[in-house]
Design an enzyme around this catalytic site. Structure first.
Site, PDB file in Angstrom:
ATOM      1  N   ASP A 130       0.835  -1.199   0.000  1.00 51.55           N
ATOM      2  CA  ASP A 130       0.000   0.000   0.000  1.00 51.55           C
ATOM      3  C   ASP A 130       0.872   1.251   0.000  1.00 51.55           C
ATOM      4  OD1 ASP A 130      -2.359   1.791   0.691  1.00 51.55           O
ATOM      5  OD2 ASP A 130      -3.284  -0.169   0.888  1.00 51.55           O
ATOM      6  N   HIS A 155      -3.709   5.934   3.183  1.00 52.99           N
ATOM      7  CA  HIS A 155      -4.422   4.725   2.768  1.00 52.99           C
ATOM      8  C   HIS A 155      -3.870   3.473   3.442  1.00 52.99           C
ATOM      9  CE1 HIS A 155      -5.787   1.633  -0.209  1.00 52.99           C
ATOM     10  NE2 HIS A 155      -6.853   2.414  -0.263  1.00 52.99           N
ATOM     11  N   SER A 199     -11.214  -0.904  -0.770  1.00 60.11           N
ATOM     12  CA  SER A 199      -9.965  -0.867   0.003  1.00 60.11           C
ATOM     13  C   SER A 199     -10.218  -1.146   1.473  1.00 60.11           C
ATOM     14  CB  SER A 199      -9.306   0.507  -0.121  1.00 60.11           C
ATOM     15  OG  SER A 199      -8.484   0.586  -1.234  1.00 60.11           O
TER      16      SER A 199
END
Length: 672
Positions: A284, A318, A491
């Site tokens: 990520d 994220h 996600s």
């Protein structure tokens, strides 16, 4: 998979290099690709940029395999190809090594060239090389913003106007909040300054043509969404946003088990089920080690850039958000998020921002070299890649499970989630787990009638490749440096399943003392089988949106209590079918949950709560844009959504078919 703005499958400019222009077309003939004209030279005709490609040697029966040195030399000798770098294959040991008969994984050569040149190279290689575009990857966060009109038919309705949006939090003006204003044409956007204000200009609009407004604070607040706002031109329009703690009582001061974890039964597991001994990779955007819930994560690498230690810098947030869902904790006096597997060994592989397919190859190679058990990939985009597929297959052969987000484009499942060698995860939401005036309330699939509060997320990709669905709307988790945020996306759904997969590998008897202790493909297949067979089917009317359903922690770990057989153990039809399918005898009780109470939702937590302050007191000279507060005094927080039912404690169950139905089916197919 996602971005804080609108995600896409391809990024911005892939290279600044351009092909040399031909004589006679208005370009300077002496300029090489990528060069800028010197001062005083004529203009250069715009041409297509060269793209970056992956070239990998492929084994062909009876033919010698190209070496990476030979490939590099041949490419370097071509005047219109720029070799960027080579990527070495992973260093594999044990029974996965080439010395024991395994086909070695290919190295990569990364080179820039025109698409036509790449196609010619592929033809000339005659199958001895794979030549694939090195696609940009997208991280699967934040679904697309409202549908824009066709740019070919835009008609200005007015001269336009300018207005200022002031965003207030519970302690005053809120800087760094994203503001989006949607009209009949192109949206306008801005970011609030230190005074909490952002001034936007809307071309071709009037206040009456504005469709909606969206505010996205950076951390610690819910988003704000309002249809048909009454904006005042050349004035300050005030919006008060709610802190997360205004809805999630005492958060973050005390531990939060998110609605997604509760929906999957994490809150019912004994504390000893913590994922100890399992290695999880989060491929990520890095991670914030300063976060109160992530400080125990100390291992990682940065695939992009030259600084391998840059995995500790998460400019996007994220990766930190996904990590909080998977392994947040252990939660101490500071409170915060409780993840699925807080005792697992987390490896962070940073490939965002700027991640490409070749970076994903390198990340998968890292995972194989370090014996990763489960890899979380909340990413995707681009056409299917044979090179990446080969990596995922080899990872599976080594006992590594790849769990991948289906995508946020509201279309077919994106690659690499579309490969059959992974577990593809779609997203769902639940009414009552977020404020009605937040952007999360816009994510329910249009026309869907909810029976139990759950709804399919309209942004989620769908198709027969979807294996399971998981919570992905209004998911609260960690953000840099020590904050929290509620995000949407596949996600967010994917790490829910990754965390549960780690618990199954760590604590299910099949993997601790059974027949699936060896690290091989059977181990991964059995893991996926357990997650799917023990999931709760959801009646969304389209199995392509849910797969096997919502994974259930208690059933997946064999801990379901209060169960009873639903058929006689002596029934010949059921016994025969169990034997044919390789299932245990019916003497072992079927997993049919007793009438256990539903996990407490945000709705029930705030029943009867008093009114919640929406922000600082209003001052003269500013109009306040707000929707109705669902926590107003004397009322409970009512779950919104179509076709509500009075039974808020609905718990989906999983039951064996009726023996008579089994017998009838077996008779039709000739088994009886």
């Amino acid at each position: 998979m996602a971005t804080r703005g609108k995600p896409g499958t391809s990024g911005p400019a892939e290279s600044n290099a351009t092909e040399p222009a031909a004589n006679g077309n208005g370009a300077h003939p002496a300029l090489e690709a990528g060069q800028s004209p010197a001062p005083g030279q004529g203009p250069v005709t715009i041409a297509s940029r060269r793209s970056q490609f992956m070239i990998a040697p492929q084994q062909q029966p009876g033919l010698a395999t190209f070496s990476v040195d030979f490939l590099t030399q041949q490419l370097t000798n071509s005047p219109d190809i720029e070799v960027v770098k080579t990527v070495s294959p992973p260093r594999l040991f044990g029974f996965q090594s080439a010395e024991l008969g395994q086909v070695p994984l290919s190295p990569l050569v990364l080179a820039k060239m025109t698409p036509d040149k790449a196609k010619l190279l592929q033809t000339q290689a005659q199958g001895r090389c794979a030549v694939e575009r090195d696609e940009r990857l997208a991280y699967m966060l934040d679904p697309s913003t409202p549908q824009l009109p066709n740019p070919g038919v835009l008609t200005p309705l007015a001269d336009g106007f300018t207005t200022t949006i002031e965003v207030l939090g519970q302690d005053g003006p809120l800087p760094e909040a994203e503001v989006y204003v949607f009209g009949s044409m192109w949206p306008a956007q801005g970011i609030t300054d230190a005074s909490g204000r952002a001034t936007v200009t809307l071309q071709g609009e009037t206040p009456e043509t504005i469709r909606s407004i969206l505010v996205k604070p950076k951390i610690d607040y819910w988003t704000f969404w309002l249809d048909r706002p009454q904006l005042v031109p050349n004035s300050v329009n005030r919006i008060a946003v709610r802190a997360l703690g205004a809805v999630l009582r005492n958060f973050p001061g005390q531990q939060l088990t998110g609605w997604g974890e509760r929906a999957m039964g994490l809150d019912r597991l004994p504390p000893s089920f913590n994922g100890a001994g399992i290695k999880i990779a989060i491929i990520d955007s890095g991670l914030a080690p300063t976060h109160r819930n992530l400080h125990g994560i100390t291992v990682g690498t940065s695939i992009v850039g030259n600084d391998k230690a840059a995995w500790t810098v998460d400019t996007i947030g994220h990766g930190s958000h996904c990590a909080g869902i998977i392994a947040g904790g252990p939660v101490g006096p500071g409170g915060g998020i409780r993840g699925f597997a807080p005792s697992a060994e987390i490896h962070v592989c940073r490939i965002f921002p700027g991640g490409r397919f070749s970076d994903l190859v390198s990340a998968l190679d890292y995972c194989m070299e370090h014996g990763i058990d489960v890899a979380n990939m909340s990413l995707g985009g681009g056409d299917p890649s044979q090179i990446i597929e080969e990596r995922i297959i080899r990872a599976k052969q080594m006992g590594m499970a790849c769990i991948i987000a289906a995508g946020n484009s509201s279309g077919p499942v994106q690659f690499p989630a579309s490969t059959p060698h992974c577990l593809a995860v779609a997203a769902l939401g639940k009414w009552g787990e977020f404020p009605d005036d937040s952007y999360h309330s816009q994510q329910a699939l249009d026309g869907f009638q909810s029976r139990d509060g759950y709804f399919p997320a309209k942004f989620s990709c769908f198709g027969p490749e979807v294996d399971v669905c998981a919570p992905g709307v209004g998911i609260v988790s960690s953000l840099p440096a020590d904050g929290f945020g509620a995000w949407d996306g596949t996600s967010m759904a994917t790490p829910h399943v990754t965390g549960l997969a780690a618990l199954v590998l760590a604590h299910h008897p099949d993997f601790t003392k059974g027949n699936f202790q060896n690290r091989d493909a059977r181990r991964v297949e059995r893991l996926f089988q357990i997650l799917k067979e023990t999931a709760t089917p959801l009646q969304f009317g389209d199995p392509n949106r849910t797969g096997a359903g919502l994974p259930n922690a208690m059933r997946a770990l064999g801990l379901e209590t209060g169960v009873a057989p639903v058929a006689s153990a002596t029934d010949p039809a059921l016994a025969t079918l169990r034997r044919l399918l390789g299932l245990p005898p019916a003497e072992a009780p079927s997993m049919v949950p007793a009438s256990a109470p539903a996990p407490q939702s945000a709705a029930s937590m705030h029943a009867g709560a008093g009114s919640v302050a929406r922000g600082p007191a209003q001052t003269a000279g500013a109009m306040t844009l707000q929707s109705v507060d669902p926590t107003q005094s004397g009322s409970s927080y009512v779950a919104r959504g179509p076709a509500q039912t009075a039974s808020a404690a609905f718990v989906p169950t999983m039951m064996d078919p009726d023996p008579a139905q089994i017998r009838q089916i077996m008779h039709k197919v000739g088994l009886l």
